[in-house]
Write an enzyme that holds these catalytic residues in place. Structure first.
Site, PDB file in Angstrom:
ATOM      1  N   LYS A 205       5.794   2.357 -14.047  1.00 38.55           N
ATOM      2  CA  LYS A 205       5.487   3.394 -12.888  1.00 38.55           C
ATOM      3  C   LYS A 205       6.901   3.398 -12.113  1.00 38.55           C
ATOM      4  CE  LYS A 205       1.134   1.230 -12.891  1.00 38.55           C
ATOM      5  NZ  LYS A 205       0.468   2.190 -13.906  1.00 38.55           N
TER       6      LYS A 205
ATOM      7  N   ASP B  15      18.839  10.957  -7.710  1.00 40.22           N
ATOM      8  CA  ASP B  15      20.032  10.716  -6.915  1.00 40.22           C
ATOM      9  C   ASP B  15      20.004  11.020  -5.365  1.00 40.22           C
ATOM     10  OD1 ASP B  15      21.627  13.726  -6.121  1.00 40.22           O
ATOM     11  OD2 ASP B  15      19.791  13.613  -7.573  1.00 40.22           O
TER      12      ASP B  15
ATOM     13  N   HIS C  55      -4.954  -3.840  -7.154  1.00 40.84           N
ATOM     14  CA  HIS C  55      -4.225  -3.077  -8.267  1.00 40.84           C
ATOM     15  C   HIS C  55      -2.761  -3.787  -8.641  1.00 40.84           C
ATOM     16  CE1 HIS C  55      -2.252   0.057 -10.738  1.00 40.84           C
ATOM     17  NE2 HIS C  55      -3.244   0.033 -11.525  1.00 40.84           N
TER      18      HIS C  55
ATOM     19  N   HIS D 155      -5.538  -1.185  -3.002  1.00 40.94           N
ATOM     20  CA  HIS D 155      -4.524  -2.112  -2.652  1.00 40.94           C
ATOM     21  C   HIS D 155      -3.503  -2.202  -3.355  1.00 40.94           C
ATOM     22  CE1 HIS D 155      -2.197  -5.006  -0.552  1.00 40.94           C
ATOM     23  NE2 HIS D 155      -2.606  -6.030  -1.415  1.00 40.94           N
TER      24      HIS D 155
ATOM     25  N   ASP E 211       0.968  -1.135  -0.080  1.00 40.41           N
ATOM     26  CA  ASP E 211      -0.028   0.072   0.043  1.00 40.41           C
ATOM     27  C   ASP E 211       0.910   1.531   0.132  1.00 40.41           C
ATOM     28  OD1 ASP E 211      -2.455  -1.519   0.264  1.00 40.41           O
ATOM     29  OD2 ASP E 211      -1.884  -1.962   2.176  1.00 40.41           O
TER      30      ASP E 211
ATOM     31  N   HIS F 152       2.602   2.101 -19.366  1.00 44.86           N
ATOM     32  CA  HIS F 152       2.130   1.664 -18.011  1.00 44.86           C
ATOM     33  C   HIS F 152       3.228   1.538 -16.941  1.00 44.86           C
ATOM     34  CE1 HIS F 152      -0.537  -1.092 -15.551  1.00 44.86           C
ATOM     35  NE2 HIS F 152      -1.129  -0.200 -15.874  1.00 44.86           N
TER      36      HIS F 152
ATOM     37  N   GLN G 232      -4.010  -7.317 -10.930  1.00 43.08           N
ATOM     38  CA  GLN G 232      -5.251  -6.600 -11.009  1.00 43.08           C
ATOM     39  C   GLN G 232      -6.096  -7.310 -11.921  1.00 43.08           C
ATOM     40  OE1 GLN G 232      -4.490  -3.095 -12.886  1.00 43.08           O
ATOM     41  NE2 GLN G 232      -6.593  -2.469 -13.150  1.00 43.08           N
TER      42      GLN G 232
ATOM     43  N   LYS H 260       0.689  -6.200  -8.763  1.00 43.34           N
ATOM     44  CA  LYS H 260       1.280  -6.919  -9.932  1.00 43.34           C
ATOM     45  C   LYS H 260       2.495  -7.707  -9.300  1.00 43.34           C
ATOM     46  CE  LYS H 260      -0.527  -3.133 -11.928  1.00 43.34           C
ATOM     47  NZ  LYS H 260      -1.819  -3.403 -12.091  1.00 43.34           N
TER      48      LYS H 260
ATOM     49  N   ASP I 291       7.752 -19.572  -3.194  1.00 47.50           N
ATOM     50  CA  ASP I 291       8.340 -20.429  -2.324  1.00 47.50           C
ATOM     51  C   ASP I 291       9.041 -19.633  -1.048  1.00 47.50           C
ATOM     52  OD1 ASP I 291       7.778 -22.772  -3.448  1.00 47.50           O
ATOM     53  OD2 ASP I 291       9.892 -22.742  -4.830  1.00 47.50           O
TER      54      ASP I 291
END
Length: 809
Positions: A333, A338, A660, A405, A186, A331, A521, A662, A667
């Protein structure tokens, strides 16, 4: 001919076609050209020959175009093809490209049975017409094939066996060592969210705060701030927790970036230029991206903000080019800055730090693990009310807002430079003026890519950067297929593609030995394996392998008599009006994907004589919240429309939490975080542009005992957020006890969420995805739940006859 499962990697080379117009077929092309000229009116026809590789009707490779070589086109192109397909033939098709479509010249068939033993075959194969007769002149195509079955892969189902694991092969960016990674759940974590999760070495897991860290990174940058986004909204503030104030925290991100640019920091932004010709989706309530407002805000300031359309690479047809520029998005983001050296001790030296993940710096994204629907409407969300699922929703009419989320990461060390290089490639392609920070001139100040941890530091990470992008969006991709292959890129019909995110997922799934946990998503794909009673599979084109790889992994474990579990969390529905045809179409694709997987699992169980519930191996969830009314709550001045979804949700005090994310965890040792959804748009490489990181801690592998490093701590923290509790069984997600426990809790929470009345707040957010699984694996309605609560939207979706699949897959 019987279909055989090809699950592994196929190495294929297409060399050439001999004598295309031999045997009196010389007028073949002149007829062809004349025909094209008549239909398209393009003057003198030009032959543009290319070849494709299909496994039955699934396109898995295509060569570049060769112009004006009518008799003996030579491609000499090699392909590295991941496969999980049922096929009786490997089919090579030769076509002549037209501005609209292409003309079939013929097809050559190699039976799958010829490659199964793994030996290399090198042969000339006869080219046949649609009636399976040799084409005029008896032309042949020269190909080489070698198939490597997945069971021969030494990493198959063995996890990361050694700290020296080199990463995913055949990729543009190689794996980097000596990195640091911070994982974020989040946009913000409040101080009262503190699950106690013990890690190896006697430490407890510590949460990090994404937007606070991005605020600090931007505030403290001295030389460069680079941002790419699907959306960046200048009016939002990153700091909203009244218990954790920061100096300057009341500034909007727009004002903060202007201030930094005025101090002499190079602030460059690439924001997707939303060409509003996607009107089909717009009216269905997909959120506006504010791209024009953002550009206007920074116009005539020191901030360089470029609206960046998703331009096609040069080689597509008219139709393909139109599709790319109007249907697909940028898409990625990322934020690159620096930063001071850690524990800098007064040094002026700087290093590069990058952020990669699912969070855009825009409205509707700020949230915490509590995901309140109503209780933040007069505080953190009063000026950031996001609810695109109801027409006319507004803060003045009250909640529920749509909680958000998401998952993000910060990377340091050599990997951060790869993110910087990705930005530079994109800026050089679409940024216009060459005003990138002159890193050569700054090399006295900014240290070159170098490890930020010592080799014996148990918190060190090995990290690799992956992308979905093509030469239309990234500068400096090689021109020839040979050079592309050397650079870890895929060549297509005159475009060069980086498809390494899909490769990374495939490799991670194939390596997995115990369990996989996914939050995404979207969840649709492997359409070549869907039930085709009422669709033509070949017209769908959602060919990426991820769902099929997951089900084949479970099947292999059932056959071996070993436990394995796959947990998948998706939103209740994709953001938008749930009854709309675009949302319903995506839900229909999702249902077909899930059904394909359950059928594979059930078939494997039945073959073992077991009537076990397939949800013991593969289980789907969504997130939702429900809150009782409290005194002192925000009171809206207006009411929603009577008998609307909005009004019903407000009365029932419930709504989905929008997933939302990804992300995939394997494991408890390996994690992928990025911007890429599990759909064709994100995994294709030539559709939406995407970026992701994949990493592991070499001192925390699941070899002799379960991994207990940061990846494990992060998963447990996510489960605490979703389930509202921790339990000992959660430490072994592959166990039957764990998956049963999680399924039981999610079933109970769904009952509470969907019940008529509510006595108290929902104790957790993880809900069973409201579908049933029938005896043969068919996906059915849960009894009593044709529609999502408070809506008239079908849970199983519906085919959209007028929306092209390319838009919704």
């Amino acid at each position: 001919m019987a279909q055989i499962l090809l699950h592994g990697t196929l190495h294929a080379t297409i060399y050439e076609v001999d004598e295309l117009h031999g045997g009196g077929g010389g007028n073949f092309f002149s007829k062809l050209k004349q025909n094209i000229e008549e239909t398209v009116g393009i003057g003198k026809g030009v032959t543009k020959l290319y070849a494709t590789i299909d496994l039955e009707k699934a396109r898995v490779g295509r060569t570049r175009i060769i112009e004006n070589e009518t008799t003996n086109p030579k491609w000499n192109e090699s392909f590295h093809i991941y496969c999980g397909h049922l096929a009786s033939n490997i089919i090579f098709t030769v076509k002549d490209d037209n501005p609209i479509g292409a003309t079939l010249i013929g097809r050559a068939y190699v039976p799958v049975s010829e490659v199964l033993d793994g030996h290399e075959i090198d042969k000339w194969v006869e080219i046949l017409d649609t009636e399976k007769n040799p084409i005029e002149g008896g032309s042949k195509i020269h190909v080489r094939l070698q198939y490597f079955d997945v069971l021969k892969d030494r990493n198959w189902a063995r996890g990361i066996r050694s700290p020296k694991y080199p990463g995913v092969p055949y990729t543009f960016f190689s794996q980097r060592q000596g990195c640091k990674v911070f994982l974020y759940q989040d946009a913000h974590v409040p101080d009262n969210f503190v699950p106690k999760i013990p890690l190896a070495g006697g430490k407890n897991y510590e949460a990090h705060r994404c937007w606070e860290d991005i605020f600090d990174a931007i505030t403290n940058a001295k030389h460069l701030i680079y941002i790419t986004g699907w959306s960046v909204y200048t009016e939002i503030s990153l700091i909203r927790d009244s218990r954790r104030p920061k100096a300057g925290g009341d500034q909007t991100i727009g004002e903060l970036l202007k201030k930094k640019a005025s101090e002499g920091v190079r602030v460059l932004m690439l924001v997707w230029d939303d060409r509003t010709s996607v009107g089909l989706l717009k009216k269905d309530g997909l959120m506006a991206t504010h791209d024009e407002e953002t550009e206007q805000f920074f116009r005539d300031t020191d901030v360089h903000c470029v609206l960046c359309p998703r331009n096609p690479d040069d080689g597509g047809s008219i139709v393909q080019d139109l599709q790319i520029s109007t249907m697909f998005t940028h898409h990625q983001k990322i934020v690159v800055v620096d930063s001071a050296l850690p524990g800098g001790g007064g040094s002026d030296k700087r290093r590069i730090v990058s952020f990669v993940g699912g969070l855009d710096l825009c409205d509707g994204r700020y949230d915490t693990a509590f995901h309140s629907l109503f209780r933040t409407l007069d505080t953190a969300h009063h000026d950031d009310f996001h609810q695109p699922n109801f027409p006319g929703a507004a803060i003045t009419k009250g909640g529920p807002r749509e909680p958000w989320h998401d998952i993000h990461s910060r990377v340091e060390g050599p990997i951060a430079w790869d993110v910087l290089f990705n930005f530079e490639q994109r800026w050089r392609k679409q940024g216009g003026k060459d005003i990138l920070a002159p890193l050569r001139e700054l090399e006295d100040v900014i240290i070159p890519p170098s490890p930020v941890t010592f080799p014996d530091d148990h918190e060190t990470w090995n990290v690799q950067l992956f992308r979905s992008i093509d030469g239309g969006a990234a500068f400096g991709f090689p021109d020839t297929p040979e050079d592309a292959a050397k650079a870890g890129l895929v060549s297509g019909k005159d475009n060069i593609i980086d498809r390494s995110i899909q490769d990374a997922y495939i490799h991670a799934i194939r390596r997995a030995k115990n369990f996989i946990y996914i939050e995404n998503q979207y969840f649709l794909g492997s359409s070549f394996s869907w039930n085709n009673d009422d669709i033509k599979r070949e017209e769908i084109g959602a060919l990426h392998l991820i769902p099929k790889e997951l089900s084949l992994k479970i099947v292999s474990k059932i056959e071996a008599g070993e436990r394995f579990a796959v947990y998948v969390v998706v939103p209740m529905w994709p953001e938008g009006i749930p009854e709309s045809s675009s949302v319903q179409a995506i839900l229909d694709w999702q249902k077909r994907t899930i059904e394909m997987m359950y059928k594979d699992v059930v078939q494997a169980l039945r073959a073992k004589g077991s009537d076990e519930d397939p949800r013991n191996y593969l289980t789907f969830f969504c997130l939702g919240n429900r809150e009782v009314k409290k005194s002192g709550e925000y009171e809206p001045a207006e009411q929603p429309e009577p008998d609307s979804d909005y009004q019903r949700a407000q009365e029932a005090r419930r709504f989905m939490i929008y997933v939302h994310t990804k992300m995939m965890i394997v494991d408890d040792e390996y994690i992928i975080i990025g911007s890429a959804n599990i759909n064709q748009r994100s995994m294709d490489g030539a559709r939406d542009s995407e970026i992701a990181m994949g990493g592991y801690q070499p001192y925390h592998l699941a070899n002799t005992q379960p991994a207990r490093g940061q990846v494990y701590g992060f998963r447990m923290s996510l489960w605490y957020e979703h389930l509202g509790m921790l339990h000992d069984t959660f430490q072994r997600p592959e166990s039957e006890e764990c998956i049963n426990k999680v399924n039981q809790i999610a079933d109970k929470y769904w009952d509470l969420y969907s019940s008529e009345s509510l006595e108290r707040d929902l104790p957790g957010h993880l809900l069973r995805y409201p579908i049933g699984v029938a005896s043969e694996g068919e996906v059915t309605e849960l009894p009593g739940f044709e529609f999502f609560p408070d809506t008239k939207a079908r849970i199983l979706g519906a085919k959209a006859d007028y929306l092209p699949p390319i838009l919704t897959t």
